[in-house]
Design an enzyme around this catalytic site. Structure first.
Site, mmCIF file in Angstrom:
data_model
loop_
_atom_site.group_PDB
_atom_site.id
_atom_site.type_symbol
_atom_site.label_atom_id
_atom_site.label_comp_id
_atom_site.label_asym_id
_atom_site.label_seq_id
_atom_site.Cartn_x
_atom_site.Cartn_y
_atom_site.Cartn_z
ATOM 1 N N TYR A 100 4.363 7.592 5.435
ATOM 2 C CA TYR A 100 3.423 6.348 5.595
ATOM 3 C C TYR A 100 2.789 4.847 6.793
ATOM 4 O O TYR A 100 3.861 5.185 7.114
ATOM 5 C CB TYR A 100 2.544 6.140 4.662
ATOM 6 C CG TYR A 100 2.865 4.234 4.300
ATOM 7 C CD1 TYR A 100 3.013 3.982 4.956
ATOM 8 C CD2 TYR A 100 4.309 4.723 3.939
ATOM 9 C CE1 TYR A 100 3.040 2.251 4.730
ATOM 10 C CE2 TYR A 100 5.448 3.062 3.610
ATOM 11 C CZ TYR A 100 4.532 1.969 3.598
ATOM 12 O OH TYR A 100 5.490 0.715 3.586
ATOM 13 N N CYS A 101 1.581 5.390 7.307
ATOM 14 C CA CYS A 101 1.493 4.288 8.343
ATOM 15 C C CYS A 101 -0.014 3.553 7.725
ATOM 16 O O CYS A 101 0.176 3.690 6.519
ATOM 17 C CB CYS A 101 0.951 4.352 9.812
ATOM 18 S SG CYS A 101 -0.476 5.958 9.329
ATOM 19 N N ARG A 102 -0.502 3.139 8.563
ATOM 20 C CA ARG A 102 -2.039 1.931 8.357
ATOM 21 C C ARG A 102 -3.389 3.722 7.865
ATOM 22 O O ARG A 102 -3.566 3.211 6.303
ATOM 23 C CB ARG A 102 -2.588 1.435 9.258
ATOM 24 C CG ARG A 102 -3.649 0.748 8.551
ATOM 25 C CD ARG A 102 -4.523 -0.690 9.412
ATOM 26 N NE ARG A 102 -5.332 0.999 10.230
ATOM 27 C CZ ARG A 102 -6.554 0.772 9.954
ATOM 28 N NH1 ARG A 102 -6.873 0.627 9.480
ATOM 29 N NH2 ARG A 102 -6.806 1.345 11.163
ATOM 30 N N GLY A 126 -0.156 9.807 4.729
ATOM 31 C CA GLY A 126 -1.253 9.169 5.017
ATOM 32 C C GLY A 126 -1.341 7.751 5.177
ATOM 33 O O GLY A 126 0.004 7.227 5.439
ATOM 34 N N ILE A 128 -1.406 3.077 4.235
ATOM 35 C CA ILE A 128 -1.255 2.890 2.791
ATOM 36 C C ILE A 128 -2.502 1.955 2.308
ATOM 37 O O ILE A 128 -3.155 1.412 1.461
ATOM 38 C CB ILE A 128 -0.691 1.411 4.020
ATOM 39 C CG1 ILE A 128 -0.086 0.564 2.532
ATOM 40 C CG2 ILE A 128 -0.649 0.829 4.898
ATOM 41 C CD1 ILE A 128 1.037 -0.793 2.881
#
Length: 137
Positions: A100-102, A126, A128
């Site tokens: 996941y990332c932002r 996807g 956070i």
């Protein structure tokens, strides 16, 4: 008599050819490995994490973003460092890895990069920003 035999032979040959083509396609499909990381929702990721099966939760944001809050148990490996450091921190290429990332853009690229590096069990969760379950610092 030969007028009857030739059409029967012709039909049998066509039937055998159709059978061979059909079974090869199905067998090839069944043996085909996935060709890309699997995209999952935050809800699906949470279920995977609570299943009791081993996994690695990988945060691919920057250190500064990670320090502001991350999902419990996440390992930091920024997306721009994956090519150089993945082998050092992700020893088992068969591990289930949830990325996941932002917002989801970097996680998609990082997941594809890991998949291309030989990690077949990659799940792109996807961003956070779509994680409703709380974070820690």
């Amino acid at each position: 008599m030969t007028k009857i035999i030739y059409p029967i032979v012709f039909i049998v040959v066509i039937a055998v050819c159709v059978f061979v083509v059909f079974t090869r396609r199905n067998r090839g499909f069944a043996q085909t490995k996935k060709r890309a990381p699997v995209r999952i929702t935050a809800e699906q990721g949470k279920i995977m994490m609570e299943s009791g099966n081993p996994y690695i939760l990988l945060d691919v944001r920057s250190k500064e973003e990670y320090d502001t809050g991350h999902i419990h148990g996440a390992m930091l490996l920024p997306d721009d460092e994956i090519s150089e450091k993945a082998a050092d921190v992700l020893h088992d290429t068969e591990s289930t890895i949830i990325v996941y990332c932002r917002s989801g853009r970097r996680s998609a690229g990082a997941a594809q990069n890991l998949f291309n590096m030989g990690y077949p069990n990659i799940y792109d969760m996807g961003g956070i920003i779509n994680w409703p379950y709380g974070t820690e610092k």
